[in-house]
Enzyme design. Structure first.
Site, PDB file in Angstrom:
ATOM      1  N   LYS A 228       7.961  -2.877  15.882  1.00 28.23           N
ATOM      2  CA  LYS A 228       8.396  -1.553  15.445  1.00 28.23           C
ATOM      3  C   LYS A 228       9.315  -0.904  16.479  1.00 28.23           C
ATOM      4  O   LYS A 228      10.280  -0.216  16.124  1.00 28.23           O
ATOM      5  CB  LYS A 228       7.186  -0.668  15.140  1.00 28.23           C
ATOM      6  CG  LYS A 228       6.442  -1.074  13.876  1.00 28.23           C
ATOM      7  CD  LYS A 228       7.351  -1.054  12.647  1.00 28.23           C
ATOM      8  CE  LYS A 228       6.647  -1.429  11.370  1.00 28.23           C
ATOM      9  NZ  LYS A 228       7.549  -1.468  10.202  1.00 28.23           N
TER      10      LYS A 228
ATOM     11  N   ASP B 119      11.809 -13.098  -0.646  1.00 25.93           N
ATOM     12  CA  ASP B 119      11.454 -13.088   0.766  1.00 25.93           C
ATOM     13  C   ASP B 119      12.668 -12.591   1.541  1.00 25.93           C
ATOM     14  O   ASP B 119      13.687 -13.281   1.623  1.00 25.93           O
ATOM     15  CB  ASP B 119      11.059 -14.490   1.220  1.00 25.93           C
ATOM     16  CG  ASP B 119      10.656 -14.551   2.688  1.00 25.93           C
ATOM     17  OD1 ASP B 119      10.723 -13.504   3.374  1.00 25.93           O
ATOM     18  OD2 ASP B 119      10.291 -15.642   3.162  1.00 25.93           O
TER      19      ASP B 119
ATOM     20  N   LYS C  64       1.515  -5.661   9.126  1.00 25.00           N
ATOM     21  CA  LYS C  64       1.108  -4.460   9.860  1.00 25.00           C
ATOM     22  C   LYS C  64      -0.273  -4.529  10.501  1.00 25.00           C
ATOM     23  O   LYS C  64      -0.783  -3.503  10.942  1.00 25.00           O
ATOM     24  CB  LYS C  64       1.163  -3.242   8.929  1.00 25.00           C
ATOM     25  CG  LYS C  64       0.179  -3.295   7.750  1.00 25.00           C
ATOM     26  CD  LYS C  64       0.309  -2.071   6.855  1.00 25.00           C
ATOM     27  CE  LYS C  64      -0.696  -2.069   5.724  1.00 25.00           C
ATOM     28  NZ  LYS C  64      -2.086  -1.911   6.184  1.00 25.00           N
TER      29      LYS C  64
ATOM     30  N   SER D 151       5.943   3.344  13.103  1.00 23.98           N
ATOM     31  CA  SER D 151       4.509   3.529  13.366  1.00 23.98           C
ATOM     32  C   SER D 151       4.292   4.278  14.672  1.00 23.98           C
ATOM     33  O   SER D 151       5.085   4.157  15.618  1.00 23.98           O
ATOM     34  CB  SER D 151       3.854   2.149  13.446  1.00 23.98           C
ATOM     35  OG  SER D 151       2.602   2.200  14.082  1.00 23.98           O
TER      36      SER D 151
ATOM     37  N   ASN E  62       1.621 -10.066   1.213  1.00 15.54           N
ATOM     38  CA  ASN E  62       0.520  -9.201   1.630  1.00 15.54           C
ATOM     39  C   ASN E  62       0.301  -8.084   0.618  1.00 15.54           C
ATOM     40  O   ASN E  62      -0.038  -6.957   0.976  1.00 15.54           O
ATOM     41  CB  ASN E  62       0.793  -8.613   3.016  1.00 15.54           C
ATOM     42  CG  ASN E  62      -0.456  -8.080   3.680  1.00 15.54           C
ATOM     43  OD1 ASN E  62      -1.554  -8.584   3.454  1.00 15.54           O
ATOM     44  ND2 ASN E  62      -0.306  -7.048   4.481  1.00 15.54           N
TER      45      ASN E  62
ATOM     46  N   TYR F  59       2.725  -6.373  16.895  1.00 14.23           N
ATOM     47  CA  TYR F  59       3.108  -5.506  15.781  1.00 14.23           C
ATOM     48  C   TYR F  59       3.846  -4.278  16.299  1.00 14.23           C
ATOM     49  O   TYR F  59       4.921  -3.920  15.812  1.00 14.23           O
ATOM     50  CB  TYR F  59       1.876  -5.079  14.985  1.00 14.23           C
ATOM     51  CG  TYR F  59       2.141  -3.884  14.100  1.00 14.23           C
ATOM     52  CD1 TYR F  59       2.953  -4.008  12.972  1.00 14.23           C
ATOM     53  CD2 TYR F  59       1.621  -2.631  14.403  1.00 14.23           C
ATOM     54  CE1 TYR F  59       3.234  -2.905  12.170  1.00 14.23           C
ATOM     55  CE2 TYR F  59       1.887  -1.533  13.603  1.00 14.23           C
ATOM     56  CZ  TYR F  59       2.700  -1.669  12.493  1.00 14.23           C
ATOM     57  OH  TYR F  59       2.989  -0.579  11.713  1.00 14.23           O
TER      58      TYR F  59
ATOM     59  N   TYR G 226       0.823  -1.216   0.000  1.00 12.12           N
ATOM     60  CA  TYR G 226       0.000   0.000   0.000  1.00 12.12           C
ATOM     61  C   TYR G 226       0.861   1.272   0.000  1.00 12.12           C
ATOM     62  O   TYR G 226       0.826   2.069  -0.948  1.00 12.12           O
ATOM     63  CB  TYR G 226      -0.914  -0.046   1.227  1.00 12.12           C
ATOM     64  CG  TYR G 226      -1.787   1.165   1.453  1.00 12.12           C
ATOM     65  CD1 TYR G 226      -2.432   1.811   0.400  1.00 12.12           C
ATOM     66  CD2 TYR G 226      -1.990   1.644   2.742  1.00 12.12           C
ATOM     67  CE1 TYR G 226      -3.255   2.914   0.629  1.00 12.12           C
ATOM     68  CE2 TYR G 226      -2.812   2.730   2.983  1.00 12.12           C
ATOM     69  CZ  TYR G 226      -3.433   3.366   1.924  1.00 12.12           C
ATOM     70  OH  TYR G 226      -4.247   4.449   2.159  1.00 12.12           O
TER      71      TYR G 226
ATOM     72  N   ASP H  87       9.670  -7.476  -3.273  1.00  9.93           N
ATOM     73  CA  ASP H  87       8.431  -7.890  -2.609  1.00  9.93           C
ATOM     74  C   ASP H  87       8.242  -9.383  -2.819  1.00  9.93           C
ATOM     75  O   ASP H  87       8.637  -9.915  -3.864  1.00  9.93           O
ATOM     76  CB  ASP H  87       7.228  -7.125  -3.179  1.00  9.93           C
ATOM     77  CG  ASP H  87       6.095  -6.964  -2.179  1.00  9.93           C
ATOM     78  OD1 ASP H  87       5.630  -7.996  -1.644  1.00  9.93           O
ATOM     79  OD2 ASP H  87       5.683  -5.818  -1.930  1.00  9.93           O
TER      80      ASP H  87
END
Length: 347
Positions: free
Chosen positions: A159, A63, A90, A130, A40, A155, A15, A36
């Site tokens: 981070k 990977d 995420k 994040s 996901n 998660y 995204y 990538d």
């Protein structure tokens, strides 16, 4: 003629990664290499990037948790000006259900990409972090000086650990500089409506849940709690448009490449500085779409933080970064993307 330098974007089909590649292609002259494994994300993101920009990129399916594969497949890459590292899982709810998956993927991939940077003497590194690292912080808005709280999810913990790893590596590596970008809540889609958030499996983020409910692919959505000590009882988040987030990466990269950084490691919050409740976000969507959402009030969700929003003054000052999209525009672009998916019969 001097060979064109490259920027590596890990998780480039995802995204935020795909939107950042669009901004890189439109704002810079670097050769873009996306890494990538599509665990996901979707490979057709690259087609959408080309449709929007008219430019092709180099893509490598890999990977990053596989150290041997990283060494073999990336060994031939040279003349790399920097790495932007997105590749991570995420979803807070997924991390609560399967913490080992998150510890393995998010931490191991970072170890291997930092080791690659060391081998190739790459000087500039952007780390995708994040606002979840702040935990259930009470002193709002948060600044880069705010003390990190207890991680409310695996998660968030990955981070926190990731930031510590980047800090330690940067302190000991020669000629290596890094920027940590703490995103608040990226939402929306490219203004073209041709690329946006498309999670594999049921979405866990608010805006895709809203747009899918409006499109009828989710029968009814749940607001996770209305008894928080906030102005309407629902959680408060600092929603920021994904293109604004992407633009910050280009500014952070140039900040390092042009040696504007004052320290080897720099840290910036990326948010609008304004908190929006879940119910206010729903109201915004209903206003821009003219639709009434089918939702109910449900119980609180494990791992959710009560309220968080940013003080973004440092990013404004140092990176010359300004957000351009308000909450209505975020919802408008997200809905445009959902309508595009509906035309393609993608749920």
């Amino acid at each position: 003629m001097k060979e064109r330098e490259s920027i590596i974007v890990t998780g480039g089909a995802g995204y935020i990664g795909s939107h950042t590649i669009i901004e890189l292609l439109q704002q810079t002259d670097y050769n873009i290499i996306s890494i990538d494994n599509f665990s996901n994300s979707h490979a057709n993101a690259y087609e959408n990037i080309e449709l929007i920009t008219g430019k092709k990129i180099t893509s490598i399916r890999l990977d990053l948790c596989d150290k041997d594969a990283v060494s073999k497949q990336l060994n031939s890459l040279n003349n790399i000006a920097g790495v932007i590292h997105f590749a991570a899982f995420k979803s807070v709810p997924e991390s609560m259900a399967d913490p080992l998956l998150y510890y393995h993927n998010n931490i191991e991939s970072l170890i291997n990409i930092l080791d690659f940077c060391k081998q190739k003497a790459i000087r500039n590194f952007i780390f995708s972090s994040s606002c979840s690292v702040y935990g259930n912080i009470k002193d709002l808005p948060v600044t880069e000086e705010s003390i990190l709280g207890k991680a409310e999810s695996p998660y968030a913990y990955t981070k926190q650990v990731g930031e510590q790893m980047v800090d330690a590596f940067t302190a000991t590596a020669t000629n290596f500089n890094a920027v940590i970008l703490r995103y608040f809540n990226p939402v929306g889609a490219h203004i073209s409506g041709n690329i946006g958030e498309l999670p594999i499996g049921p979405p866990t983020s608010l805006v895709p849940i809203i747009t899918r409910t409006a499109a009828g692919t989710i029968p009814k959505m749940s607001v996770h709690g209305n008894n928080y000590p906030t102005r309407d009882g629902s959680c408060i988040r600092d929603y920021v448009h994904v293109t604004d987030i992407a633009d910050a990466h280009i500014k952070a990269l140039q900040y390092l490449i042009n040696q504007k950084n004052k320290n080897k490691l720099s840290l910036f919050n990326l948010g609008t500085g304004r908190g929006v409740t879940v119910l206010e976000a729903i109201d915004s969507f209903e206003k821009i779409s003219g639709l009434k959402l089918n939702y109910e009030i449900g119980p609180r969700r494990d791992g959710d933080v009560e309220a968080i929003y940013a003080n973004n003054n440092l990013a404004k000052q140092e990176l010359k970064w300004e957000t351009k999209f308000n909450i209505d525009e975020m919802m408008r672009t997200a809905w445009k993307w959902q309508q595009h998916l509906s035309q393609l019969k993608i749920n």
